[in-house]
Write a protein that holds these residues in place. Structure first.
Motif, PDB file in Angstrom:
ATOM      1  N   LYS A 174       0.743  -1.176  -0.033  1.00 23.66           N
ATOM      2  CA  LYS A 174      -0.072   0.037   0.005  1.00 23.66           C
ATOM      3  C   LYS A 174       0.695   1.308  -0.105  1.00 23.66           C
ATOM      4  O   LYS A 174       0.477   2.322  -0.245  1.00 23.66           O
ATOM      5  CB  LYS A 174      -1.031   0.056   1.132  1.00 23.66           C
ATOM      6  CG  LYS A 174      -0.432   0.404   2.623  1.00 23.66           C
ATOM      7  CD  LYS A 174      -1.652   0.403   3.404  1.00 23.66           C
ATOM      8  CE  LYS A 174      -1.036   1.187   5.013  1.00 23.66           C
ATOM      9  NZ  LYS A 174      -1.935   0.878   6.099  1.00 23.66           N
ATOM     10  N   TYR A 175       2.189   1.145   0.054  1.00 24.63           N
ATOM     11  CA  TYR A 175       3.122   2.252   0.342  1.00 24.63           C
ATOM     12  C   TYR A 175       3.811   2.753  -0.881  1.00 24.63           C
ATOM     13  O   TYR A 175       4.370   3.606  -1.064  1.00 24.63           O
ATOM     14  CB  TYR A 175       4.079   2.158   1.448  1.00 24.63           C
ATOM     15  CG  TYR A 175       3.348   2.319   2.798  1.00 24.63           C
ATOM     16  CD1 TYR A 175       2.470   3.370   3.299  1.00 24.63           C
ATOM     17  CD2 TYR A 175       3.450   1.015   3.716  1.00 24.63           C
ATOM     18  CE1 TYR A 175       2.028   3.325   4.810  1.00 24.63           C
ATOM     19  CE2 TYR A 175       2.621   1.207   4.940  1.00 24.63           C
ATOM     20  CZ  TYR A 175       2.024   2.159   5.472  1.00 24.63           C
ATOM     21  OH  TYR A 175       1.473   2.103   6.465  1.00 24.63           O
ATOM     22  N   HIS A 176       3.883   1.714  -1.857  1.00 23.90           N
ATOM     23  CA  HIS A 176       4.164   1.664  -3.365  1.00 23.90           C
ATOM     24  C   HIS A 176       5.840   2.149  -3.205  1.00 23.90           C
ATOM     25  O   HIS A 176       6.079   3.003  -4.007  1.00 23.90           O
ATOM     26  CB  HIS A 176       3.604   2.720  -3.907  1.00 23.90           C
ATOM     27  CG  HIS A 176       2.153   2.553  -4.060  1.00 23.90           C
ATOM     28  ND1 HIS A 176       1.538   1.334  -4.780  1.00 23.90           N
ATOM     29  CD2 HIS A 176       0.979   2.981  -3.638  1.00 23.90           C
ATOM     30  CE1 HIS A 176       0.181   1.393  -4.624  1.00 23.90           C
ATOM     31  NE2 HIS A 176      -0.266   2.515  -3.849  1.00 23.90           N
ATOM     32  N   LEU A 177       6.583   1.266  -2.255  1.00 21.94           N
ATOM     33  CA  LEU A 177       7.919   1.809  -2.130  1.00 21.94           C
ATOM     34  C   LEU A 177       8.822   0.464  -2.459  1.00 21.94           C
ATOM     35  O   LEU A 177       8.248  -0.843  -2.579  1.00 21.94           O
ATOM     36  CB  LEU A 177       8.395   1.816  -0.667  1.00 21.94           C
ATOM     37  CG  LEU A 177       7.714   3.353   0.143  1.00 21.94           C
ATOM     38  CD1 LEU A 177       7.880   3.456   1.470  1.00 21.94           C
ATOM     39  CD2 LEU A 177       8.282   4.464  -0.595  1.00 21.94           C
ATOM     40  N   ASP A 178       9.997   0.740  -3.332  1.00 19.42           N
ATOM     41  CA  ASP A 178      10.630  -0.456  -3.891  1.00 19.42           C
ATOM     42  C   ASP A 178      11.894  -0.596  -2.776  1.00 19.42           C
ATOM     43  O   ASP A 178      12.508   0.211  -2.648  1.00 19.42           O
ATOM     44  CB  ASP A 178      11.087   0.064  -5.257  1.00 19.42           C
ATOM     45  CG  ASP A 178      11.761  -1.038  -5.900  1.00 19.42           C
ATOM     46  OD1 ASP A 178      12.371  -1.755  -5.244  1.00 19.42           O
ATOM     47  OD2 ASP A 178      11.447  -1.221  -7.274  1.00 19.42           O
ATOM     48  N   ILE A 179      11.878  -1.938  -2.517  1.00 24.57           N
ATOM     49  CA  ILE A 179      12.960  -2.310  -1.536  1.00 24.57           C
ATOM     50  C   ILE A 179      14.308  -2.025  -2.144  1.00 24.57           C
ATOM     51  O   ILE A 179      15.396  -1.835  -1.372  1.00 24.57           O
ATOM     52  CB  ILE A 179      12.790  -3.776  -0.980  1.00 24.57           C
ATOM     53  CG1 ILE A 179      13.665  -4.081  -0.064  1.00 24.57           C
ATOM     54  CG2 ILE A 179      12.720  -4.697  -2.178  1.00 24.57           C
ATOM     55  CD1 ILE A 179      13.802  -3.408   1.243  1.00 24.57           C
ATOM     56  N   TRP A 180      14.417  -2.472  -3.218  1.00 21.25           N
ATOM     57  CA  TRP A 180      15.787  -2.303  -4.042  1.00 21.25           C
ATOM     58  C   TRP A 180      16.307  -0.807  -4.245  1.00 21.25           C
ATOM     59  O   TRP A 180      17.506  -0.643  -4.119  1.00 21.25           O
ATOM     60  CB  TRP A 180      15.874  -3.002  -5.427  1.00 21.25           C
ATOM     61  CG  TRP A 180      15.474  -4.660  -5.227  1.00 21.25           C
ATOM     62  CD1 TRP A 180      14.291  -5.154  -5.860  1.00 21.25           C
ATOM     63  CD2 TRP A 180      16.272  -5.558  -4.836  1.00 21.25           C
ATOM     64  NE1 TRP A 180      14.508  -6.552  -5.596  1.00 21.25           N
ATOM     65  CE2 TRP A 180      15.486  -6.872  -4.957  1.00 21.25           C
ATOM     66  CE3 TRP A 180      17.764  -5.424  -4.199  1.00 21.25           C
ATOM     67  CZ2 TRP A 180      16.389  -8.033  -4.343  1.00 21.25           C
ATOM     68  CZ3 TRP A 180      18.007  -6.568  -3.738  1.00 21.25           C
ATOM     69  CH2 TRP A 180      17.476  -7.798  -3.764  1.00 21.25           C
ATOM     70  N   SER A 208      16.869  -6.732   5.254  1.00 20.77           N
ATOM     71  CA  SER A 208      16.190  -7.991   5.001  1.00 20.77           C
ATOM     72  C   SER A 208      15.204  -8.366   6.482  1.00 20.77           C
ATOM     73  O   SER A 208      14.401  -8.906   6.095  1.00 20.77           O
ATOM     74  CB  SER A 208      17.140  -9.310   5.140  1.00 20.77           C
ATOM     75  OG  SER A 208      17.799  -9.122   3.816  1.00 20.77           O
ATOM     76  N   GLY A 209      15.848  -8.007   7.564  1.00 18.27           N
ATOM     77  CA  GLY A 209      14.979  -8.168   8.586  1.00 18.27           C
ATOM     78  C   GLY A 209      13.833  -7.501   8.670  1.00 18.27           C
ATOM     79  O   GLY A 209      12.616  -7.973   9.121  1.00 18.27           O
ATOM     80  N   GLY A 210      13.657  -6.197   8.242  1.00 20.80           N
ATOM     81  CA  GLY A 210      12.617  -5.373   8.052  1.00 20.80           C
ATOM     82  C   GLY A 210      11.681  -5.866   6.837  1.00 20.80           C
ATOM     83  O   GLY A 210      10.276  -5.955   7.287  1.00 20.80           O
ATOM     84  N   TYR A 211      12.126  -6.345   5.957  1.00 20.36           N
ATOM     85  CA  TYR A 211      11.265  -6.749   4.825  1.00 20.36           C
ATOM     86  C   TYR A 211      10.582  -7.970   5.159  1.00 20.36           C
ATOM     87  O   TYR A 211       9.433  -8.027   4.677  1.00 20.36           O
ATOM     88  CB  TYR A 211      12.295  -6.760   3.623  1.00 20.36           C
ATOM     89  CG  TYR A 211      11.415  -6.931   2.291  1.00 20.36           C
ATOM     90  CD1 TYR A 211      11.075  -6.044   1.718  1.00 20.36           C
ATOM     91  CD2 TYR A 211      11.382  -8.421   1.600  1.00 20.36           C
ATOM     92  CE1 TYR A 211      10.159  -6.161   0.253  1.00 20.36           C
ATOM     93  CE2 TYR A 211      10.501  -8.384   0.491  1.00 20.36           C
ATOM     94  CZ  TYR A 211       9.961  -7.413  -0.178  1.00 20.36           C
ATOM     95  OH  TYR A 211       9.370  -7.561  -1.160  1.00 20.36           O
ATOM     96  N   PHE A 212      11.232  -8.908   5.742  1.00 18.69           N
ATOM     97  CA  PHE A 212      10.596 -10.126   5.858  1.00 18.69           C
ATOM     98  C   PHE A 212       9.739 -10.252   7.329  1.00 18.69           C
ATOM     99  O   PHE A 212       8.984 -11.125   7.350  1.00 18.69           O
ATOM    100  CB  PHE A 212      11.771 -11.479   5.653  1.00 18.69           C
ATOM    101  CG  PHE A 212      12.444 -11.497   4.510  1.00 18.69           C
ATOM    102  CD1 PHE A 212      11.461 -12.018   3.336  1.00 18.69           C
ATOM    103  CD2 PHE A 212      13.599 -10.996   4.223  1.00 18.69           C
ATOM    104  CE1 PHE A 212      11.948 -12.024   2.050  1.00 18.69           C
ATOM    105  CE2 PHE A 212      14.258 -11.173   2.845  1.00 18.69           C
ATOM    106  CZ  PHE A 212      13.300 -11.756   1.828  1.00 18.69           C
ATOM    107  N   PHE A 213      10.249  -9.647   8.420  1.00 14.31           N
ATOM    108  CA  PHE A 213       9.567  -9.778   9.523  1.00 14.31           C
ATOM    109  C   PHE A 213       8.920  -8.586  10.027  1.00 14.31           C
ATOM    110  O   PHE A 213       7.974  -8.559  10.977  1.00 14.31           O
ATOM    111  CB  PHE A 213      10.615 -10.318  10.516  1.00 14.31           C
ATOM    112  CG  PHE A 213      11.508 -11.399  10.225  1.00 14.31           C
ATOM    113  CD1 PHE A 213      10.760 -12.758  10.356  1.00 14.31           C
ATOM    114  CD2 PHE A 213      12.584 -11.302   9.853  1.00 14.31           C
ATOM    115  CE1 PHE A 213      11.461 -13.665   9.928  1.00 14.31           C
ATOM    116  CE2 PHE A 213      13.443 -12.422   9.360  1.00 14.31           C
ATOM    117  CZ  PHE A 213      12.877 -13.624   9.459  1.00 14.31           C
ATOM    118  N   GLY A 214       9.084  -7.499   9.404  1.00 17.76           N
ATOM    119  CA  GLY A 214       8.465  -6.200  10.057  1.00 17.76           C
ATOM    120  C   GLY A 214       7.025  -5.978   9.749  1.00 17.76           C
ATOM    121  O   GLY A 214       6.323  -5.149  10.409  1.00 17.76           O
ATOM    122  N   ASN A 215       6.281  -6.941   8.871  1.00 17.93           N
ATOM    123  CA  ASN A 215       4.829  -6.977   8.944  1.00 17.93           C
ATOM    124  C   ASN A 215       4.242  -7.814   9.452  1.00 17.93           C
ATOM    125  O   ASN A 215       3.197  -8.229   9.219  1.00 17.93           O
ATOM    126  CB  ASN A 215       4.496  -6.616   7.427  1.00 17.93           C
ATOM    127  CG  ASN A 215       4.684  -5.394   6.858  1.00 17.93           C
ATOM    128  OD1 ASN A 215       4.293  -4.242   7.000  1.00 17.93           O
ATOM    129  ND2 ASN A 215       5.648  -5.363   5.883  1.00 17.93           N
TER     130      ASN A 215
END
Length: 212
Positions: free
Chosen positions: A63-69, A171-178
């Motif tokens: 929903k935030y339309h942000l690109d992790i890369w 990686s920690g935020g992307y895979f566990f933050g939600n």
């Protein structure tokens, strides 16, 4: 200072505000924060690990339309440029910075001494280890330069340290933050990240005191 503490502990809420207000400019804003935190020796109190974790968690939410890369690239480039800038400052002015009545308010002599001891003990490895330690990571490039540590060697260790730092934190935020439990206790998670990252510095300081 109270606002800074609130920003760090509730960084997820503040990032949502930034994204809603500035949209794609968020990438540049967070780039600037990481660059200043690592590149300006008098700004070691700005958020680092927690900012990467929170930003990556938001990127994982569609929903935030942000690109992790884009975040990964921004954080890596910002930290590399910041450390090199910090090294240049240390090479040019060295310890004379702490003798300035204004700047010495931001650079505690105790923190600088701890960093010097940490660097003397671990050598080049300190550059990698310090990347995961708030305050110390901002001072290590400065100390490395002022002690005559070769820039090419510094760059080698710094490259590895920054790659590991960005990958692990994002990686920690992307895979566990939600995860629900993480979202419900986000402030505690951020506080935990800060406490864990400070443990090596605290242990080092206690050992130094006991050895005296």
């Amino acid at each position: 200072m109270s606002y800074l503490i609130d920003f760090i502990l509730h960084i997820d809420e503040h990032l949502i505000t930034i994204v809603n207000m500035f949209g794609d400019w968020t990438y540049l804003i967070l780039f600037a924060i990481i660059f200043v935190e690592t590149g300006v020796v008098i700004m070691p109190f700005l958020p680092g690990d927690s900012l990467l974790f929170a930003a990556a968690a938001m990127a994982a939410n569609s929903k935030y339309h942000l690109d992790i890369w884009i975040f990964v690239a921004c954080f890596f480039i910002a930290s590399m440029l910041g450390d090199s800038s910090n090294y240049a400052i240390g090479h040019k002015v060295g310890h004379s910075l702490t003798k300035n009545s204004f700047l010495s308010r931001f650079i505690r002599k105790d923190d600088l001494v701890k960093t010097e001891l940490f660097f003397e003990k671990h050598g080049g490895k300190a550059i990698i280890i310090a990347r995961f330690m708030p305050i110390i990571r901002t001072l290590v490039p400065f100390v490395a330069a002022s002690s005559g540590f070769p820039y090419k060697t510094f760059l080698h260790y710094n490259l590895l340290g920054n790659v590991l730092w960005v990958i692990i934190c994002c990686s920690g935020g992307y895979f566990f933050g939600n995860f629900t439990i993480v979202k419900e206790h986000f402030s505690l998670i951020i506080l935990g990240i800060i406490v864990v990252s400070l443990i090596p510095a605290v242990v080092g300081a206690l050992k130094a005191r006991l050895s005296k």
